[in-house]
Design an enzyme around this catalytic site. Structure first.
Site, mmCIF file in Angstrom:
data_model
loop_
_atom_site.group_PDB
_atom_site.id
_atom_site.type_symbol
_atom_site.label_atom_id
_atom_site.label_comp_id
_atom_site.label_asym_id
_atom_site.label_seq_id
_atom_site.Cartn_x
_atom_site.Cartn_y
_atom_site.Cartn_z
ATOM 1 N N HIS A 154 37.579 35.082 42.826
ATOM 2 C CA HIS A 154 37.288 36.516 42.925
ATOM 3 C C HIS A 154 36.450 36.962 41.732
ATOM 4 C CE1 HIS A 154 40.572 36.565 45.929
ATOM 5 N NE2 HIS A 154 39.948 37.623 46.405
ATOM 6 N N LYS A 158 39.156 41.420 38.879
ATOM 7 C CA LYS A 158 40.408 41.376 39.668
ATOM 8 C C LYS A 158 41.616 41.307 38.751
ATOM 9 C CE LYS A 158 42.632 39.285 43.642
ATOM 10 N NZ LYS A 158 42.979 40.609 44.202
#
Ligand code: NAD
Length: 267
Positions: A154, A158
């Site tokens: 990600h 995040k």
């Protein structure tokens, strides 16, 4: 189908508005957010960068629900229990995409499902929904000398790791194999030999990666890899809108994203 969007001026609320405007069967009849929200008082369509819908973002959820068939909630965990209760009281189907829900909110979802159809989904992508079911089936079919490893990536901002979706994939693998997830999960491996039966996680964080998930079943002399790459956050909105259309008019009860895709597995 008449739709109310809750969390309307947020990133997902606006993404849902854009998809809803393109969906012939859907009409946005209500858009709800906090009075402090940036888009409060604005037309939801204009704020989303599409045609004006004649619906201003307001804070009176009960009034918005009075003439609705389905509510989509992508707001905040602290708000969702109350929103579920309001939808149940109004007889309106509910799709909750908000994540990080506590036990009290899960109980509110259970209570609402006595009166209206409800889906609570931490990931509304249809591709991820399919992947979870494929992983469950693969874990069921393959013997436990196939080691299960989950790699996810990600963007650099995040907050949680491994991702909720990676954990859902791990839980599906454990369920398919008939083992208790918490006993076999290794959320962060830092050294030492792998133990048989473990489900291991590895995490990549960087740049603007929207979301990559890969589940490998590694056996002696062969590997099976199942994966999903998200390139656009609109997938969550498209899946949510599809689920909302599927939900409206169903019998009261608790449903899941996997019910929305027509995949028939017996596991
Ligand atoms: P965001 O912060 O951009 O938007 C949230 C919106 O909800 C804001 O406009 C905020 O003002 C509003 N809100 C907060 N409290 C409210 C209340 N009491 N009543 C009405 N509105 C309220 O966040 P986002 O990126 O749009 O994400 C929203 C939620 O959806 C988060 O929980 C996120 O984790 C989740 N999410 C789920 C999926 C999925 O696939 N299910 C995908 C993306 C995000």
């Amino acid at each position: 189908m008449r739709l109310v969007i809750v969390g309307a001026s947020g990133r997902m609320g606006l993404a849902i508005a854009r998809v809803a405007v393109e969906t012939a069967q859907l009409q946005i009849v209500g858009a709800v957010d906090r009075a402090e929200a940036t888009g409060y008082g604005r037309d939801i369509g204009e704020l989303a960068g599409v045609a004006a819908q004649g619906v201003k973002i307001g804070s009176d959820l009960s009034a918005a629900l009075a003439h609705a068939d389905v509510m989509i909630d992508f707001s905040a965990p602290s708000a969702t229990a109350g929103n579920l209760a309001a939808a149940a009281a109004a007889g309106v189907a509910v799709l909750v995409g908000t994540t990080g829900l506590d036990a009290q909110t899960q109980a509110a979802a259970a209570a609402a499902s006595q009166r209206v159809p409800v889906i609570v989904a931490a990931n509304t992508s249809l591709g991820v929904t399919l992947l979870i079911e494929l992983v469950r089936a693969a874990a069921h079919a393959l013997p436990d000398d196939f080691d299960i490893e989950i790699v996810e990536g990600h963007h650099r901002h995040k907050k949680d790791a491994p991702s909720g979706t990676a954990l859902a994939l791990g839980r599906a693998a454990a369920a398919g194999r008939g083992v208790e997830f918490d006993r076999v999960a290794v959320p962060a491996r830092t050294g030492g030999e792998r133990q048989r039966g473990e489900i291991g996680f590895a995490v990549v964080r960087g740049g603007d990666i929207v979301g990559d998930h890969q589940v490998t079943f590694a056996g002696e002399g062969e590997r099976v890899t199942l994966g999903h790459q998200a390139t656009d956050r609109a997938i969550f909105a498209r899946g949510a809108v599809r689920a909302a259309l599927w939900l409206a008019g169903r019998a009261p009860g608790r449903y899941e994203m996997k019910d929305v895709i027509s995949l028939k597995t017996t596991i």
